[in-house]
Design an enzyme around this catalytic site. Sequence first.
Site, PDB file in Angstrom:
ATOM      1  N   LYS A  18       0.859  -1.185   0.000  1.00  0.00           N
ATOM      2  CA  LYS A  18       0.000   0.000   0.000  1.00  0.00           C
ATOM      3  C   LYS A  18       0.899   1.239   0.000  1.00  0.00           C
ATOM      4  CE  LYS A  18      -3.941   1.570   2.825  1.00  0.00           C
ATOM      5  NZ  LYS A  18      -4.759   1.215   4.018  1.00  0.00           N
ATOM      6  N   SER A  54      -9.486  -1.968   7.078  1.00  0.00           N
ATOM      7  CA  SER A  54      -8.827  -1.741   5.785  1.00  0.00           C
ATOM      8  C   SER A  54      -7.888  -2.843   5.319  1.00  0.00           C
ATOM      9  CB  SER A  54      -8.059  -0.415   5.812  1.00  0.00           C
ATOM     10  OG  SER A  54      -8.961   0.660   5.807  1.00  0.00           O
ATOM     11  N   SER A  72      -9.380   0.180   2.928  1.00  0.00           N
ATOM     12  CA  SER A  72      -8.684   1.077   2.033  1.00  0.00           C
ATOM     13  C   SER A  72      -7.458   0.475   1.358  1.00  0.00           C
ATOM     14  CB  SER A  72      -8.236   2.324   2.812  1.00  0.00           C
ATOM     15  OG  SER A  72      -7.318   1.965   3.848  1.00  0.00           O
TER      16      SER A  72
END
Lengths: 473, 77
Positions: free
Chosen positions: A80, A179, A155
């Site tokens: 990420k 997330s 996310s």
Amino acid sequence: MKDPTALTLRQAAAAIADGQLPAEALVEACLDRVERLQPVLNCFISVTGERARKHAREADAAVKAGRPLGPLHGVPLAHKDMFYRAGEVCTCGSKIRRDFVPDHTATALARLDAAGAIEIGHLNMAEFAMGPTGHNEHYGRCRNPWNPDHITGGSSSGSGAAVAAGLAFAALGSDTGGSVRLPAAGCGVVGIKPTLGRVSRYGTMPLSHSLDCIGVLARSVGDCARLLTLIAGPDAQDGAASGRPVPDYERELDEAGQGGALTGLRIGIPSRYYFDDIDPEVAELIAQSRRVLEARGAKIVDVPVGDHGAVNDLSNAVLWPEAAVLHLPWLRERPQDYVKQGRARLLVGFGVSATLYGEALRARGKLLDELLRDTFSQCDVLHVPVLKRSVPSAAEVDVGGGAAMQQTLGQIVANTRPFNFFGLPGLSVPIGVMGNGLPQAMQLVGRPFREDLLFRVGAAYEAAAGPFARPPL
Amino acid sequence: MGAVTDKDLDNKDLDDAALAALFANSGVAVAAEEIAPVAGALARINAAARVLLRPAFDDTLEAYTRLLEQDDTGAQA
């Protein structure tokens, strides 16, 4: 080797260490796949192919020279885009940080580097990790490998999609309200959100210091166990990181046997909230997974829980004020550079009074104590769905920043966010594919620092159910 | 646009005018249509607070951290 990207991380690492699979070939196979699938899935914000090739050649030279190898030697990973690497742009999924170059490297990344991992790029994510769907107006929506019309969950959207699609063997993500677990569930991979403080947050983008956890997404429970063992533990750079010693989660799993019996283990089914208004198809898959665990010797018990719907809502009294404080200067000076959804959520933080914020934090101990005393005294692990419904289509959750947005997003995080408030570890394990072709997952939740137990239950399930299917790409 | 009062901030739902004043005081420009969703979210938070929040004087942040760090019950499972 037919398709090395289909291996698990542990299989790939073993093949490299044995000299059966050159790291350069594996990196090249992943980069080829990235080139083919990036236009469809949009998992990556940037690809660091040349650097990865260089590291792969060095990794192969080390194997040939018989030098000591780390447990991730030559294995391609991607993370990420909120884990800082000194000298390299880290966008945090935002326009505001499009050119941000950190001067230090995240502890989690440094530990993966030391274990021999090769990073092949930076993965898509919600802007500043502020949404659970995978939408991102700045870099484009990350699409679900099982069906690009559907969301990945977020996310850590790119982390879920890239691992599921075979573009990387594992990925780091962050979990403030779900997330890691949501994109793991939405994309059909395994995701671990550890206990608050288990993994250092040094060098990672902050969202809410009381709730943020660094986690891992991978294709098997054993892969997650290996990575968590490597990244967890005390860190002189992060005073909030726990000083508790880190078990070798992977070795404990191997010693128990991947398909070890669960005899005597109590699996708790909450009496309320987590199954309210659940889609019947999800309920049936969850019931099937429960039967698998029961067949392994676990005892299924109904357990009481408090008002976790209220806990879910109350977590917003902590998350959004903390996030609003972080973003205040940019909200004043660059309000136009936020996407509508993220901005709308940040604004909530302004309306929470300081006294309410303080009270919510103070109540955490009492509420956790009640959960441990009333619920976990009767079970060892909780078993609930990650999502109560099927993975939504992008259109269903493309609801702008209005009132419907708060409600829709609230439904998605309903079963994950309470455990961030408590600070407990949660493991998302895929359990089947629904009629619409999208995966579904169970969530295992344990007492503080009992990630070992979650891995044990997850691995026992995996051994019984077999490896989870790959998406039809 | 009225000023935010102590009463507004006493864990009660803020009305739209009070919220608008709050944003104005913070220096963040907010459009009128952005206010109602915030008010809705705050209403949910405040409803949850009314259900859950009754901390005693000695309920400290340290108590939470201690509980999280030192919980070993069940380690034998």
